[in-house]
Design a protein around this motif. Sequence first.
Motif, PDB file in Angstrom:
ATOM      1  N   GLU A  19      68.638 -67.443  11.872  1.00 53.72           N
ATOM      2  CA  GLU A  19      68.400 -66.937  13.053  1.00 53.72           C
ATOM      3  C   GLU A  19      69.822 -66.571  13.681  1.00 53.72           C
ATOM      4  O   GLU A  19      70.759 -66.889  13.207  1.00 53.72           O
ATOM      5  CB  GLU A  19      67.981 -68.048  14.093  1.00 53.72           C
ATOM      6  CG  GLU A  19      66.459 -68.565  13.510  1.00 53.72           C
ATOM      7  CD  GLU A  19      65.290 -67.680  14.023  1.00 53.72           C
ATOM      8  OE1 GLU A  19      65.837 -66.677  14.969  1.00 53.72           O
ATOM      9  OE2 GLU A  19      64.475 -68.075  13.877  1.00 53.72           O
ATOM     10  N   ARG A  20      70.084 -65.653  14.703  1.00 60.07           N
ATOM     11  CA  ARG A  20      71.184 -65.601  15.660  1.00 60.07           C
ATOM     12  C   ARG A  20      71.167 -66.096  17.022  1.00 60.07           C
ATOM     13  O   ARG A  20      70.455 -65.670  17.773  1.00 60.07           O
ATOM     14  CB  ARG A  20      71.504 -63.960  15.781  1.00 60.07           C
ATOM     15  CG  ARG A  20      71.473 -63.346  14.181  1.00 60.07           C
ATOM     16  CD  ARG A  20      72.966 -63.508  13.846  1.00 60.07           C
ATOM     17  NE  ARG A  20      73.262 -63.230  12.121  1.00 60.07           N
ATOM     18  CZ  ARG A  20      74.502 -62.790  11.704  1.00 60.07           C
ATOM     19  NH1 ARG A  20      75.445 -63.144  12.555  1.00 60.07           N
ATOM     20  NH2 ARG A  20      74.416 -62.584  10.526  1.00 60.07           N
ATOM     21  N   ARG A  28      77.053 -64.590  19.161  1.00 63.32           N
ATOM     22  CA  ARG A  28      75.941 -65.094  18.411  1.00 63.32           C
ATOM     23  C   ARG A  28      76.169 -65.821  17.008  1.00 63.32           C
ATOM     24  O   ARG A  28      77.283 -65.382  16.260  1.00 63.32           O
ATOM     25  CB  ARG A  28      74.764 -63.993  17.862  1.00 63.32           C
ATOM     26  CG  ARG A  28      74.304 -63.101  19.171  1.00 63.32           C
ATOM     27  CD  ARG A  28      73.185 -62.123  18.656  1.00 63.32           C
ATOM     28  NE  ARG A  28      74.266 -60.982  17.992  1.00 63.32           N
ATOM     29  CZ  ARG A  28      73.482 -60.364  17.151  1.00 63.32           C
ATOM     30  NH1 ARG A  28      72.221 -60.017  17.131  1.00 63.32           N
ATOM     31  NH2 ARG A  28      74.290 -59.308  16.437  1.00 63.32           N
ATOM     32  N   LEU A  29      75.613 -66.995  16.747  1.00 64.99           N
ATOM     33  CA  LEU A  29      75.978 -67.699  15.765  1.00 64.99           C
ATOM     34  C   LEU A  29      75.045 -67.832  14.551  1.00 64.99           C
ATOM     35  O   LEU A  29      73.978 -68.082  15.051  1.00 64.99           O
ATOM     36  CB  LEU A  29      76.333 -69.242  16.179  1.00 64.99           C
ATOM     37  CG  LEU A  29      77.542 -69.391  17.236  1.00 64.99           C
ATOM     38  CD1 LEU A  29      77.684 -71.004  17.319  1.00 64.99           C
ATOM     39  CD2 LEU A  29      78.555 -68.492  16.876  1.00 64.99           C
ATOM     40  N   ALA A  30      75.422 -67.514  13.301  1.00 63.63           N
ATOM     41  CA  ALA A  30      74.355 -67.487  12.449  1.00 63.63           C
ATOM     42  C   ALA A  30      73.998 -68.895  12.036  1.00 63.63           C
ATOM     43  O   ALA A  30      74.766 -69.765  11.649  1.00 63.63           O
ATOM     44  CB  ALA A  30      75.042 -66.850  11.040  1.00 63.63           C
ATOM     45  N   THR A  31      72.550 -69.114  11.973  1.00 62.89           N
ATOM     46  CA  THR A  31      71.817 -70.351  12.019  1.00 62.89           C
ATOM     47  C   THR A  31      70.781 -70.235  11.129  1.00 62.89           C
ATOM     48  O   THR A  31      69.951 -69.673  11.027  1.00 62.89           O
ATOM     49  CB  THR A  31      71.597 -70.625  13.381  1.00 62.89           C
ATOM     50  OG1 THR A  31      72.510 -70.589  14.359  1.00 62.89           O
ATOM     51  CG2 THR A  31      70.978 -72.085  13.429  1.00 62.89           C
ATOM     52  N   LEU A  54      79.158 -76.382  10.972  1.00 62.57           N
ATOM     53  CA  LEU A  54      80.371 -76.479   9.941  1.00 62.57           C
ATOM     54  C   LEU A  54      81.118 -74.990   9.502  1.00 62.57           C
ATOM     55  O   LEU A  54      80.467 -73.966  10.145  1.00 62.57           O
ATOM     56  CB  LEU A  54      79.891 -77.029   8.363  1.00 62.57           C
ATOM     57  CG  LEU A  54      78.950 -75.893   7.671  1.00 62.57           C
ATOM     58  CD1 LEU A  54      78.976 -76.434   6.190  1.00 62.57           C
ATOM     59  CD2 LEU A  54      77.582 -75.655   7.986  1.00 62.57           C
ATOM     60  N   PRO A  55      82.112 -74.930   9.127  1.00 59.65           N
ATOM     61  CA  PRO A  55      83.036 -73.786   9.135  1.00 59.65           C
ATOM     62  C   PRO A  55      82.963 -73.300   7.535  1.00 59.65           C
ATOM     63  O   PRO A  55      83.859 -72.560   7.212  1.00 59.65           O
ATOM     64  CB  PRO A  55      84.371 -74.098   9.406  1.00 59.65           C
ATOM     65  CG  PRO A  55      84.507 -75.476   9.403  1.00 59.65           C
ATOM     66  CD  PRO A  55      83.259 -76.347   9.269  1.00 59.65           C
ATOM     67  N   GLN A  82      74.406 -74.363  10.713  1.00 58.59           N
ATOM     68  CA  GLN A  82      74.997 -73.140  11.472  1.00 58.59           C
ATOM     69  C   GLN A  82      76.578 -73.054  11.177  1.00 58.59           C
ATOM     70  O   GLN A  82      77.386 -73.930  10.889  1.00 58.59           O
ATOM     71  CB  GLN A  82      75.019 -73.387  12.805  1.00 58.59           C
ATOM     72  CG  GLN A  82      75.608 -72.332  13.902  1.00 58.59           C
ATOM     73  CD  GLN A  82      75.483 -73.009  15.441  1.00 58.59           C
ATOM     74  OE1 GLN A  82      76.115 -73.559  15.868  1.00 58.59           O
ATOM     75  NE2 GLN A  82      74.311 -72.513  16.074  1.00 58.59           N
ATOM     76  N   ASP A  83      76.791 -71.754  10.778  1.00 53.12           N
ATOM     77  CA  ASP A  83      78.306 -71.382  10.717  1.00 53.12           C
ATOM     78  C   ASP A  83      79.034 -71.560  12.214  1.00 53.12           C
ATOM     79  O   ASP A  83      78.341 -70.825  13.217  1.00 53.12           O
ATOM     80  CB  ASP A  83      78.450 -69.924  10.150  1.00 53.12           C
ATOM     81  CG  ASP A  83      78.287 -69.728   8.539  1.00 53.12           C
ATOM     82  OD1 ASP A  83      78.340 -70.784   7.983  1.00 53.12           O
ATOM     83  OD2 ASP A  83      77.769 -68.785   8.267  1.00 53.12           O
ATOM     84  N   VAL A  84      80.023 -72.284  12.384  1.00 53.94           N
ATOM     85  CA  VAL A  84      80.477 -72.472  13.661  1.00 53.94           C
ATOM     86  C   VAL A  84      81.103 -71.028  13.941  1.00 53.94           C
ATOM     87  O   VAL A  84      81.342 -70.012  13.167  1.00 53.94           O
ATOM     88  CB  VAL A  84      81.693 -73.441  13.774  1.00 53.94           C
ATOM     89  CG1 VAL A  84      81.182 -74.740  13.483  1.00 53.94           C
ATOM     90  CG2 VAL A  84      82.899 -73.323  12.833  1.00 53.94           C
ATOM     91  N   ARG A  85      81.512 -70.736  15.419  1.00 56.21           N
ATOM     92  CA  ARG A  85      81.998 -69.457  15.718  1.00 56.21           C
ATOM     93  C   ARG A  85      83.275 -69.085  14.738  1.00 56.21           C
ATOM     94  O   ARG A  85      84.074 -69.774  14.685  1.00 56.21           O
ATOM     95  CB  ARG A  85      82.612 -69.859  17.187  1.00 56.21           C
ATOM     96  CG  ARG A  85      83.104 -68.558  18.005  1.00 56.21           C
ATOM     97  CD  ARG A  85      83.538 -68.950  19.644  1.00 56.21           C
ATOM     98  NE  ARG A  85      82.410 -69.451  20.165  1.00 56.21           N
ATOM     99  CZ  ARG A  85      82.045 -68.753  21.234  1.00 56.21           C
ATOM    100  NH1 ARG A  85      82.725 -67.868  21.671  1.00 56.21           N
ATOM    101  NH2 ARG A  85      81.056 -68.989  21.946  1.00 56.21           N
ATOM    102  N   GLY A  86      83.226 -67.790  14.597  1.00 60.26           N
ATOM    103  CA  GLY A  86      84.041 -67.108  13.976  1.00 60.26           C
ATOM    104  C   GLY A  86      84.133 -67.327  12.442  1.00 60.26           C
ATOM    105  O   GLY A  86      84.997 -66.827  11.621  1.00 60.26           O
TER     106      GLY A  86
END
Length: 560
Positions: A19-20, A28-31, A54-55, A82-86
């Motif tokens: 999901e975004r 939008r964070l990839a989840t 997590l990054p 979820q990939d954290v922001r950036g």
Amino acid sequence: MPEIVHVGPAPVSPAAREERVRMRDGVRLATDVYLPGAPADPDASAGDTVLIRLPYDKSGEYTFIPLIAEYFTARGYRVVAQDVRGKFRSEGDALLFVNEVDDGYDTIDWIVAQEWSNGRVAMWGDSYYGFTQWAAVASQHPALKAIAPRVTGTMLGEPVRVIPGERTRRVEWAITYLYPLTYFHSQDGFFWDLDASRRPFSAQAEEVVAQLGARSISYDQWYPRAVHLPRFPLASPFDARPVPTLHTIGWWDNCAPLSWADVAEIEQRPAWALNHFLRIESMDHESYYLDDPATARVEERSDTQIRSELERMLQPAVDFFEVFVRGKGRADDIPRVSWNLAGTPGMRAAETWPPRAAEHRTLYAHAGGGLSVEAPDDASELEWLHDPADLVPSSVPNAFAFLLYAPDEAALGARADVLSFTTDVFQRDVDLAGPVRVAASVSSDGPVTDVFARLLDVAPDGTALRIARGQVHVTDAASPAAVDIDLGQLGYRVRAGHRLRLHVHSSDFPEFLPQPGTGEEPWGAVETAVNRQRIALGGDDPLRVTLTVLPAAEAEEARP
């Protein structure tokens, strides 16, 4: 030029639906969403969710999140990774720490609005994805019911701050300045090694920036400007509503000092202390264990190997969530402190850490290299050199995976720049359980100095395993300074026939930034100088080690 290894995002797991998730500012964070049963099952019933932010790539081999999700979903939990922001598949700037409070709140808000969520959320994870749990606590989202942070700290990755007037402070990790140029330069990962022979180190960083063709905003905020953006804009997590916490620390985790600092803070907060459950294991940051068989001591573990280790890693959190998320069982059924005495099997339970029966014992260093309960009769000094061109090496190539190597450090004691002090042979088993400290008076002919102390268990065959360590930076070093070095906490059985050994030295590279010997800050220093260091034996402030020991009767009673 440093060689740079580029790592991009792995494909999304077929067990997940990506999901975004939109944050309040539109990013939008990839989840990835993992549901019990099939990943695309629209009719899945609502249930409890475990969130992992997590990054390190939510789909990558390094974190094996799909296998972790498999373990949790098999027990009825929905898993959101979820990939954290950036980072990797998520939008936005890769900026260390400062967005995790708001992004954690917004992600939990999104979860509880989903049809597969019953409105109850727990969080799990190691290191940075342990930090994101503390950030979510600081956000004060009411749906967060429990967290299980492992090998982390609320001040994870924070550079050492210089406080005017203080003569001692922490020694800076090299990873502090490397991390923003490896994992947090931009979306992908870019990995390179620091070359000790080339100064300034900051020039190597600029070469990497030039090769990558873009700057790192995380690096630029810390060097050279030392800008400390608030990681908890609202308030400290410990000023927020207490959330039931299963707090896991590894005896050999290089980040354990950060965890223990949080434990000390929690102990000063009665409401938080009531919700805090401590678990201490004989492991390092990467979840290698002291008792791992040789087959488990490999850098790249297969899916089969990882699955075999997941129960040890995850079941304590599952049991904790059953009580505090699902309301099954009683909080009294979970030990307030669960800990492993390294060198023995199983976990022990205690009401406090250290155990109430533990006592302090002090060992004194002697000029002949001894370490004993008797203080020296006369005051004296020992000297050693710190040569920036010939640094004392770090124990292992990867400080986060100490027990992957579990190295024999006996040979380090033969170096001319390492002082070594050893006890007589122990006549019976002795159980160490609690804090370890080294104190002394030190000075240098240089303007500043670093003092490193390592405590080793020396086996009858002469091999030496490091069991505790600490370090301190001293300013105005020309005049003697009283140092009190925190070597952390120990739960360790010293067997009969073994000895304890103390190593003292002035560098530990590449794990810690080495002093150039000139007083310049070490990341940007160009010139170097050899320093002669001094430490007092005997007298008013002798070199000594203070241990915390279980009385013999208590140790016998607690034997598994």
